[in-house]
Design a protein around this motif. Structure first.
Motif, PDB file in Angstrom:
ATOM      1  N   LEU A 166      38.184-121.873  51.716  1.00  0.00           N
ATOM      2  CA  LEU A 166      39.243-121.125  52.114  1.00  0.00           C
ATOM      3  C   LEU A 166      39.380-119.673  51.340  1.00  0.00           C
ATOM      4  O   LEU A 166      40.288-119.080  51.654  1.00  0.00           O
ATOM      5  N   SER A 167      38.322-119.346  50.719  1.00  0.00           N
ATOM      6  CA  SER A 167      38.035-117.929  50.243  1.00  0.00           C
ATOM      7  C   SER A 167      36.744-117.647  50.371  1.00  0.00           C
ATOM      8  O   SER A 167      35.744-118.587  50.401  1.00  0.00           O
ATOM      9  N   PHE A 168      36.405-116.423  50.491  1.00  0.00           N
ATOM     10  CA  PHE A 168      34.643-116.210  50.441  1.00  0.00           C
ATOM     11  C   PHE A 168      34.526-114.965  49.659  1.00  0.00           C
ATOM     12  O   PHE A 168      35.319-113.998  49.671  1.00  0.00           O
ATOM     13  N   PRO A 169      33.444-114.890  48.854  1.00  0.00           N
ATOM     14  CA  PRO A 169      33.164-113.791  48.117  1.00  0.00           C
ATOM     15  C   PRO A 169      32.539-112.695  48.850  1.00  0.00           C
ATOM     16  O   PRO A 169      31.764-112.806  49.820  1.00  0.00           O
ATOM     17  N   ILE A 170      32.996-111.345  48.494  1.00  0.00           N
ATOM     18  CA  ILE A 170      32.169-110.149  49.095  1.00  0.00           C
ATOM     19  C   ILE A 170      31.113-109.601  48.160  1.00  0.00           C
ATOM     20  O   ILE A 170      31.677-109.096  46.890  1.00  0.00           O
ATOM     21  N   GLY A 171      29.973-110.153  48.312  1.00  0.00           N
ATOM     22  CA  GLY A 171      28.972-109.803  47.082  1.00  0.00           C
ATOM     23  C   GLY A 171      29.095-110.645  46.157  1.00  0.00           C
ATOM     24  O   GLY A 171      29.921-111.690  46.024  1.00  0.00           O
ATOM     25  N   MET A 172      28.174-110.447  44.851  1.00  0.00           N
ATOM     26  CA  MET A 172      28.254-111.159  43.729  1.00  0.00           C
ATOM     27  C   MET A 172      27.697-110.301  42.689  1.00  0.00           C
ATOM     28  O   MET A 172      26.890-109.474  42.824  1.00  0.00           O
ATOM     29  N   GLY A 173      28.258-110.797  41.143  1.00  0.00           N
ATOM     30  CA  GLY A 173      27.534-110.211  39.919  1.00  0.00           C
ATOM     31  C   GLY A 173      27.649-108.571  40.032  1.00  0.00           C
ATOM     32  O   GLY A 173      28.881-108.129  40.298  1.00  0.00           O
ATOM     33  N   TYR A 174      26.726-107.920  40.168  1.00  0.00           N
ATOM     34  CA  TYR A 174      26.875-106.349  39.868  1.00  0.00           C
ATOM     35  C   TYR A 174      27.377-105.763  41.130  1.00  0.00           C
ATOM     36  O   TYR A 174      28.239-105.017  41.041  1.00  0.00           O
ATOM     37  N   ASP A 175      27.222-106.513  42.201  1.00  0.00           N
ATOM     38  CA  ASP A 175      27.791-106.035  43.661  1.00  0.00           C
ATOM     39  C   ASP A 175      29.085-106.770  44.036  1.00  0.00           C
ATOM     40  O   ASP A 175      29.498-106.560  45.083  1.00  0.00           O
ATOM     41  N   PHE A 176      29.647-107.464  42.984  1.00  0.00           N
ATOM     42  CA  PHE A 176      30.841-108.118  43.501  1.00  0.00           C
ATOM     43  C   PHE A 176      32.186-107.227  43.707  1.00  0.00           C
ATOM     44  O   PHE A 176      32.472-106.443  42.868  1.00  0.00           O
ATOM     45  N   LYS A 177      32.577-107.185  44.812  1.00  0.00           N
ATOM     46  CA  LYS A 177      33.551-106.154  45.380  1.00  0.00           C
ATOM     47  C   LYS A 177      34.937-107.015  45.375  1.00  0.00           C
ATOM     48  O   LYS A 177      36.077-106.351  45.474  1.00  0.00           O
ATOM     49  N   GLY A 178      34.796-108.431  45.530  1.00  0.00           N
ATOM     50  CA  GLY A 178      36.159-109.098  45.770  1.00  0.00           C
ATOM     51  C   GLY A 178      36.048-110.257  46.551  1.00  0.00           C
ATOM     52  O   GLY A 178      35.111-110.849  46.792  1.00  0.00           O
ATOM     53  N   ILE A 179      37.324-110.479  47.196  1.00  0.00           N
ATOM     54  CA  ILE A 179      37.376-111.996  47.835  1.00  0.00           C
ATOM     55  C   ILE A 179      38.092-111.670  49.199  1.00  0.00           C
ATOM     56  O   ILE A 179      39.182-111.185  49.160  1.00  0.00           O
ATOM     57  N   TYR A 180      37.568-112.288  50.043  1.00  0.00           N
ATOM     58  CA  TYR A 180      38.122-112.178  51.350  1.00  0.00           C
ATOM     59  C   TYR A 180      39.004-113.782  51.271  1.00  0.00           C
ATOM     60  O   TYR A 180      38.329-114.980  51.303  1.00  0.00           O
ATOM     61  N   ASN A 181      40.350-113.853  51.417  1.00  0.00           N
ATOM     62  CA  ASN A 181      41.221-114.941  51.439  1.00  0.00           C
ATOM     63  C   ASN A 181      41.351-115.526  52.773  1.00  0.00           C
ATOM     64  O   ASN A 181      41.939-115.029  53.646  1.00  0.00           O
ATOM     65  N   ILE A 182      40.526-116.667  53.222  1.00  0.00           N
ATOM     66  CA  ILE A 182      40.581-116.958  54.488  1.00  0.00           C
ATOM     67  C   ILE A 182      42.000-117.760  54.827  1.00  0.00           C
ATOM     68  O   ILE A 182      42.532-117.678  55.832  1.00  0.00           O
ATOM     69  N   TRP A 183      42.405-118.418  53.888  1.00  0.00           N
ATOM     70  CA  TRP A 183      43.791-119.220  53.672  1.00  0.00           C
ATOM     71  C   TRP A 183      44.828-118.224  54.483  1.00  0.00           C
ATOM     72  O   TRP A 183      45.622-118.639  55.120  1.00  0.00           O
ATOM     73  N   GLU A 184      44.825-117.105  53.778  1.00  0.00           N
ATOM     74  CA  GLU A 184      46.190-116.036  54.120  1.00  0.00           C
ATOM     75  C   GLU A 184      45.569-114.973  54.819  1.00  0.00           C
ATOM     76  O   GLU A 184      46.526-114.041  55.112  1.00  0.00           O
ATOM     77  N   LYS A 185      44.430-114.797  55.176  1.00  0.00           N
ATOM     78  CA  LYS A 185      43.760-113.676  55.765  1.00  0.00           C
ATOM     79  C   LYS A 185      44.170-112.477  55.130  1.00  0.00           C
ATOM     80  O   LYS A 185      44.703-111.521  55.696  1.00  0.00           O
ATOM     81  N   ASN A 186      43.606-112.048  53.873  1.00  0.00           N
ATOM     82  CA  ASN A 186      43.594-111.052  53.200  1.00  0.00           C
ATOM     83  C   ASN A 186      42.674-110.740  52.194  1.00  0.00           C
ATOM     84  O   ASN A 186      41.786-111.679  51.983  1.00  0.00           O
TER      85      ASN A 186
END
Length: 529
Positions: A166-186
């Motif tokens: 229901l959410s998905f990471p944008i990158g990981m570790g050093y490149d971690f940019k944030g999270i896309y919230n599939i549940w709320e679409k933001n």
């Protein structure tokens, strides 16, 4: 507010995981959102930074691990949330199994680098057996770890779950940019600034929009679009009923330490998690909305306050309203008790409550009336099932190291055993006391607590026991049973309830005994029907 409305606004859940996956830290951050604490402390092994609110025993602060289940409650968005933070360490698994009898749903925390660990497998299996709804939180996304899709596969295979992100990471570790919230679409952007209490959220309804590049860069934007397309193609759509029946498990990503991805988890949890559920007793199924009060003891904790030798029995309310100063029936003792100061919890802070509802956990002052599994009702004779004692894995004789303090030692042992820290067996032959535990670390905890809470010192001696089995026979007078008692005299003991226990010294001797005395049944848990 009406009774039914009060039930509907309650959510009672446990947080389970392998040690070090970040469970207590997640609990802290959930409390932060509930406005229950101003600044969250993280559990750092051995270095205490502020110290986590939910770890209130001295030994937990020193070790940086949680050894007792703590109960925390807070309000969020009009919903009353009760969290049971369980110990992750396998030596304290029994406490966790018992706590699972008192929750309506569970959040499973998984470390992004380590993936599914053995302790998590065991606990999830218990949840699956009971069809407890589960939400998975994949933690520590700001560190290097496994690929998100590989992790989801591992969760499906090792834990036997059907996941839906229901959410998905944008990158990981050093490149971690944030999270896309599939549940709320933001999109929630990660600033890496742990001082900020709550992160900014950016509304991005359409992933195709060029806005996305502006926020996360071209490469990350393209990767995210491809990954979300894959997610939508591979995983089923979220179905609330399937989740509530324990057939589908939503997954969230985040970093509890940086307070990231926690709000998404909490918002969705409040939306989908189950209200208090009916519970099966030996006599019948009890529903929360019944007007008569019933509840059961799932945990006992001695010396919550070292200045007063007090014991608290933790009661999960299953149905009806629990009122202060009202007499209730203690089913096992068949006597009425009333409680002038029932407590609701916020970690070690307690408040006296006049009325509590199904789903709530209440702490009752106990002078030794309660055992784990006891039932309280308004008069009906009910017994709630499913709070067993497991056969211990480790056994040691306990000796008194200070003869002048034997009274304190026995009182201390007695109270700690009622708490379910370990099990006490008294040998039939010579009355020596044997302590059995699920994990070796418990011996240290017992020794530490006896000394610091009761002023008694003890030493241990190893005892070669493979398994403790509870003995059951239909005919106590049979010659076979009498012969068993005579031949195995050296290996027989009584547990705290006075039940007969056979301490087998090896797997082979247990097998031979079972073959030689077929009319006797040997049980590995104390609760047998």
């Amino acid at each position: 507010m009406s009774f039914i409305k009060e039930i509907n606004r309650r959510r009672t859940f446990g947080i389970i995981s392998h040690p070090d996956a970040g469970k207590t830290t997640l609990t802290e951050k959930l409390l932060l959102f509930g406005g229950a604490i101003q600044e969250a402390g993280a559990v750092k092994s051995n270095k205490i930074k502020k110290g986590a609110t939910s770890d209130f025993m001295e030994i937990e602060r020193q070790r940086g691990i949680s050894v007792a289940t703590s109960v925390l409650a807070f309000e969020y968005d009009g919903i009353k949330i009760n969290i049971l933070d369980t110990p992750g360490h396998k030596d304290f698994a029994e406490d966790t199994f018992r706590t699972l009898t008192a929750v309506d749903s569970v959040i499973v925390v998984i470390d992004v680098a380590k993936g599914v660990e053995e302790q998590t497998e065991k606990l999830v299996e218990v949840c699956r057996m009971r069809n407890i709804p589960m939400i998975v939180f994949i933690n520590k996304m700001d560190r290097e770890g496994k690929d998100a899709f590989d992790l989801l596969d591992e969760i499906e295979q090792k834990l036997g779950l059907t996941v839906v992100p229901l959410s998905f990471p944008i990158g990981m570790g050093y490149d971690f940019k944030g999270i896309y919230n599939i549940w709320e679409k933001n999109i929630n952007l990660f600033s890496g600034d742990s001082r900020k209490d709550i992160e900014e959220t950016i509304e991005v309804n359409d992933l195709k929009s060029p806005e996305l590049e502006k926020f996360v860069g071209e490469k990350a934007a393209q990767t995210l679009r491809d990954e979300i397309e894959l997610v939508e193609g591979i995983y089923p759509e979220f179905d609330k009923d399937a989740y509530l029946n324990g057939q589908l498990q939503p997954v969230f990503f985040g970093s509890a330490l940086n307070n990231f991805g926690v709000r998404e988890l909490l918002d969705c949890f409040v939306d989908i998690a189950p209200k208090p559920r009916p519970k099966q007793s030996e006599e019948r199924l009890v529903k929360p909305e019944e007007d008569k009060f019933t509840g059961f003891v799932f945990k006992i904790h001695a010396n919550m306050d070292p200045n007063h030798r007090n014991r608290l029995a933790f009661i999960k309310i299953v149905s009806g309203e629990f009122k202060r100063n009202t007499p209730y029936l203690h089913v096992r003792h068949d006597k009425k008790l009333k409680f002038s100061s029932p407590n609701a919890f916020f970690a070690e802070k307690k408040e006296i409550v006049d009325i509590s509802y199904p789903g709530d956990i209440v702490g009752l002052q106990d002078t030794g009336n309660f055992k784990i599994g006891d039932t309280l009702t308004e008069g009906e004779v009910l017994n709630y099932k499913g709070v067993p004692s497991f056969s211990p894995e480790h056994f040691r004789y306990i000796n008194n190291a200070d003869p002048l303090k034997s009274k304190q030692l026995y009182k201390g042992i007695d109270q700690l055993m009622d708490e379910g820290v370990a099990q006490l067996f008294t040998l039939e032959l010579n009355g020596r006391k044997v302590i059995g535990t699920v994990g070796a670390l418990q011996y240290e905890v017992i020794q530490y607590r006896l000394e610091h809470e009761y002023g008694a010192k003890c030493t241990y001696e190893n005892l070669n026991v493979h398994k403790a089995c509870w003995v059951e026979t239909d005919n106590v007078k049979s010659t076979e049973f009498k012969e068993f008692l005579r031949v195995k005299q050296r290996f027989l003991a009584k547990d705290k309830r006075g039940q007969l226990v056979f301490l087998a010294d090896s797997a082979f001797s247990l097998q031979m005994t079972q073959q030689k005395y077929p009319s006797i049944t040997f049980h590995f848990t104390s609760e047998f029907d």
